[in-house]
Scaffold this motif. Structure first.
Motif, PDB file in Angstrom:
ATOM      1  N   LYS A   1      30.237 133.750  98.716  1.00  0.00           N
ATOM      2  CA  LYS A   1      29.329 134.574  99.539  1.00  0.00           C
ATOM      3  C   LYS A   1      28.241 133.386 100.100  1.00  0.00           C
ATOM      4  O   LYS A   1      27.251 133.856  99.736  1.00  0.00           O
ATOM      5  N   LYS A   2      27.845 134.199 101.131  1.00  0.00           N
ATOM      6  CA  LYS A   2      26.623 133.486 101.617  1.00  0.00           C
ATOM      7  C   LYS A   2      25.573 133.893 101.939  1.00  0.00           C
ATOM      8  O   LYS A   2      25.555 135.306 101.550  1.00  0.00           O
ATOM      9  N   ILE A   3      24.239 133.170 101.317  1.00  0.00           N
ATOM     10  CA  ILE A   3      23.281 134.112 100.434  1.00  0.00           C
ATOM     11  C   ILE A   3      21.802 134.639 101.478  1.00  0.00           C
ATOM     12  O   ILE A   3      22.310 133.318 102.337  1.00  0.00           O
ATOM     13  N   SER A   4      21.780 135.344 102.393  1.00  0.00           N
ATOM     14  CA  SER A   4      20.492 135.335 103.028  1.00  0.00           C
ATOM     15  C   SER A   4      19.659 134.952 102.951  1.00  0.00           C
ATOM     16  O   SER A   4      19.460 135.176 101.991  1.00  0.00           O
ATOM     17  N   SER A   5      18.953 134.813 104.370  1.00  0.00           N
ATOM     18  CA  SER A   5      17.355 134.327 103.908  1.00  0.00           C
ATOM     19  C   SER A   5      16.721 135.788 103.565  1.00  0.00           C
ATOM     20  O   SER A   5      16.096 134.886 102.637  1.00  0.00           O
ATOM     21  N   GLU A   6      17.152 136.867 103.620  1.00  0.00           N
ATOM     22  CA  GLU A   6      16.156 137.959 103.006  1.00  0.00           C
ATOM     23  C   GLU A   6      16.055 137.732 101.038  1.00  0.00           C
ATOM     24  O   GLU A   6      15.083 137.891 100.663  1.00  0.00           O
ATOM     25  N   GLN A   7      17.515 137.385 101.438  1.00  0.00           N
ATOM     26  CA  GLN A   7      18.031 137.367  99.800  1.00  0.00           C
ATOM     27  C   GLN A   7      17.799 135.972  99.120  1.00  0.00           C
ATOM     28  O   GLN A   7      15.887 136.185  97.687  1.00  0.00           O
ATOM     29  N   ILE A   8      17.262 134.615 100.112  1.00  0.00           N
ATOM     30  CA  ILE A   8      16.543 133.478  99.225  1.00  0.00           C
ATOM     31  C   ILE A   8      15.072 134.126  99.327  1.00  0.00           C
ATOM     32  O   ILE A   8      14.200 133.670  98.198  1.00  0.00           O
ATOM     33  N   SER A   9      14.477 134.643 100.027  1.00  0.00           N
ATOM     34  CA  SER A   9      12.972 134.931 100.568  1.00  0.00           C
ATOM     35  C   SER A   9      12.913 136.197  98.905  1.00  0.00           C
ATOM     36  O   SER A   9      11.596 135.839  98.849  1.00  0.00           O
ATOM     37  N   ASN A  10      13.326 136.656  98.296  1.00  0.00           N
ATOM     38  CA  ASN A  10      12.879 138.109  97.564  1.00  0.00           C
ATOM     39  C   ASN A  10      13.415 137.631  95.840  1.00  0.00           C
ATOM     40  O   ASN A  10      12.418 137.698  94.731  1.00  0.00           O
ATOM     41  N   LEU A  11      14.055 136.256  95.901  1.00  0.00           N
ATOM     42  CA  LEU A  11      14.692 135.879  94.985  1.00  0.00           C
ATOM     43  C   LEU A  11      13.479 134.665  94.665  1.00  0.00           C
ATOM     44  O   LEU A  11      12.854 135.124  93.667  1.00  0.00           O
ATOM     45  N   TYR A  12      12.290 133.965  95.448  1.00  0.00           N
ATOM     46  CA  TYR A  12      12.122 133.124  95.820  1.00  0.00           C
ATOM     47  C   TYR A  12      10.527 134.120  95.697  1.00  0.00           C
ATOM     48  O   TYR A  12       9.749 133.340  94.352  1.00  0.00           O
ATOM     49  N   ASP A  13      10.751 134.745  95.346  1.00  0.00           N
ATOM     50  CA  ASP A  13       9.467 135.338  95.440  1.00  0.00           C
ATOM     51  C   ASP A  13       9.215 136.686  93.770  1.00  0.00           C
ATOM     52  O   ASP A  13       7.903 136.684  93.330  1.00  0.00           O
ATOM     53  N   SER A  14      10.568 136.770  93.401  1.00  0.00           N
ATOM     54  CA  SER A  14      10.310 137.413  91.941  1.00  0.00           C
ATOM     55  C   SER A  14      10.101 136.683  90.777  1.00  0.00           C
ATOM     56  O   SER A  14       9.716 137.139  89.586  1.00  0.00           O
ATOM     57  N   ILE A  15      10.469 135.406  91.170  1.00  0.00           N
ATOM     58  CA  ILE A  15      10.521 134.109  90.210  1.00  0.00           C
ATOM     59  C   ILE A  15       9.090 133.627  90.450  1.00  0.00           C
ATOM     60  O   ILE A  15       8.429 133.938  90.724  1.00  0.00           O
ATOM     61  N   THR A  16       8.212 134.049  89.214  1.00  0.00           N
ATOM     62  CA  THR A  16       7.071 133.964  88.877  1.00  0.00           C
ATOM     63  C   THR A  16       6.517 132.341  88.609  1.00  0.00           C
ATOM     64  O   THR A  16       5.555 131.922  88.863  1.00  0.00           O
ATOM     65  N   ASP A  17       7.362 131.383  87.707  1.00  0.00           N
ATOM     66  CA  ASP A  17       6.983 130.081  87.358  1.00  0.00           C
ATOM     67  C   ASP A  17       7.039 129.657  88.246  1.00  0.00           C
ATOM     68  O   ASP A  17       8.613 128.934  88.514  1.00  0.00           O
ATOM     69  N   VAL A  18       6.151 129.082  88.045  1.00  0.00           N
ATOM     70  CA  VAL A  18       6.208 128.009  89.839  1.00  0.00           C
ATOM     71  C   VAL A  18       7.380 126.813  89.216  1.00  0.00           C
ATOM     72  O   VAL A  18       8.249 126.345  90.437  1.00  0.00           O
ATOM     73  N   ASP A  19       7.983 125.982  88.174  1.00  0.00           N
ATOM     74  CA  ASP A  19       8.463 124.730  87.874  1.00  0.00           C
ATOM     75  C   ASP A  19      10.291 125.561  88.395  1.00  0.00           C
ATOM     76  O   ASP A  19      11.176 124.906  88.470  1.00  0.00           O
ATOM     77  N   LEU A  20      10.356 126.118  87.510  1.00  0.00           N
ATOM     78  CA  LEU A  20      11.350 127.689  87.893  1.00  0.00           C
ATOM     79  C   LEU A  20      12.176 127.400  88.924  1.00  0.00           C
ATOM     80  O   LEU A  20      12.562 126.979  89.496  1.00  0.00           O
ATOM     81  N   LYS A  21      11.421 128.759  90.145  1.00  0.00           N
ATOM     82  CA  LYS A  21      11.043 128.629  91.207  1.00  0.00           C
ATOM     83  C   LYS A  21      11.551 127.189  92.322  1.00  0.00           C
ATOM     84  O   LYS A  21      12.590 127.569  92.774  1.00  0.00           O
ATOM     85  N   GLU A  22      10.945 125.532  91.927  1.00  0.00           N
ATOM     86  CA  GLU A  22      11.291 124.440  92.519  1.00  0.00           C
ATOM     87  C   GLU A  22      12.462 124.005  92.400  1.00  0.00           C
ATOM     88  O   GLU A  22      12.994 123.276  92.924  1.00  0.00           O
ATOM     89  N   ARG A  23      13.208 124.715  90.839  1.00  0.00           N
ATOM     90  CA  ARG A  23      13.767 123.615  90.631  1.00  0.00           C
ATOM     91  C   ARG A  23      15.134 124.508  90.627  1.00  0.00           C
ATOM     92  O   ARG A  23      16.210 123.698  90.629  1.00  0.00           O
ATOM     93  N   CYS A  24      15.214 125.760  90.722  1.00  0.00           N
ATOM     94  CA  CYS A  24      16.578 126.525  90.957  1.00  0.00           C
ATOM     95  C   CYS A  24      16.707 127.286  92.152  1.00  0.00           C
ATOM     96  O   CYS A  24      18.381 127.163  92.005  1.00  0.00           O
TER      97      CYS A  24
END
Length: 209
Positions: free
Chosen positions: A69-92
């Motif tokens: 399933k294609k992940i929506s831009s809203e889901q991506i945004s929510n996921l991005y905002d929910s992760i607090t570790d910068v390195d983890l966010k940028e890599r994953c």
């Protein structure tokens, strides 16, 4: 025109899909011999209608269970905002939005976790990796551990077992081969959990002794 040969080919396709997916539920979408016998006198009409009634739900089932399933831009945004570790966010996060190969998320997330353990335990100069690193940094015994998660010895032992389990079960398989299988949902959940573990690492104390 629908004839017996067409039905047999359709059923063989079903068998092939079952063999590949190991999903025996799909067997219910086959055209049974009893149905062929019942409608043998009107292949162009009755059986065509019956076959259509099988194909449409079969197609929906395959799409729902096996098509990414294609992940929506809203889901991506929510996921991005929910992760607090910068390195983890940028890599994953970008790997989670891909169409496949979600094992890379496990690979990168455990690599980030490993680096956080090294940093917190002041072991950046060590060549230790994986289980050896965790055993050195997070020990169940207070007199042997660098990182202290709890003043209760049983809880400290549980933390040591937890980090060893994460590294042993998820880090090693994803770093030493490409057969580690997972879904996008698995990758999202794991990435969020690693973020939680990093928060706990940031809160734990360092045994200066």
């Amino acid at each position: 025109m629908i004839d017996v040969i067409f039905i047999q080919q359709y059923n063989r396709v079903i068998d092939d899909i079952i063999e590949i997916t190991k999903d025996n539920f799909i067997d219910r979408y086959k055209i049974q011999q009893s149905m062929i016998n019942t409608y043998s006198y009107c292949f162009t009409g009755c059986l065509k209608k019956e076959l259509t009634a099988f194909i449409k739900p079969f197609k929906r089932y395959l799409e729902k269970k096996y098509v990414p399933k294609k992940i929506s831009s809203e889901q991506i945004s929510n996921l991005y905002d929910s992760i607090t570790d910068v390195d983890l966010k940028e890599r994953c996060v970008d790997l989670i939005t891909a169409d496949d190969h979600y094992d890379r998320v496990f690979n990168q997330a455990t690599q980030v976790l490993e680096n956080c353990i090294k940093t917190k335990a002041k072991l950046l100069d060590t060549k230790l990796i994986g289980m050896s690193l965790v055993s050195k940094a997070i020990h169940s015994k207070f007199d042997q551990t660098i990182l202290v998660f709890s003043s209760d010895e049983s809880e400290q032992e549980a933390w040591a077992a937890l980090f060893k389990g994460i590294i042993g079960v998820y880090r090693n398989p994803s770093h030493h081969g490409s057969k580690f299988e997972c879904t996008r949902e698995d990758a999202i959940k794991f990435c969020s959990y690693v973020d939680l573990l990093i928060k706990e690492l940031n809160k734990c104390s360092v045994n200066e002794k």
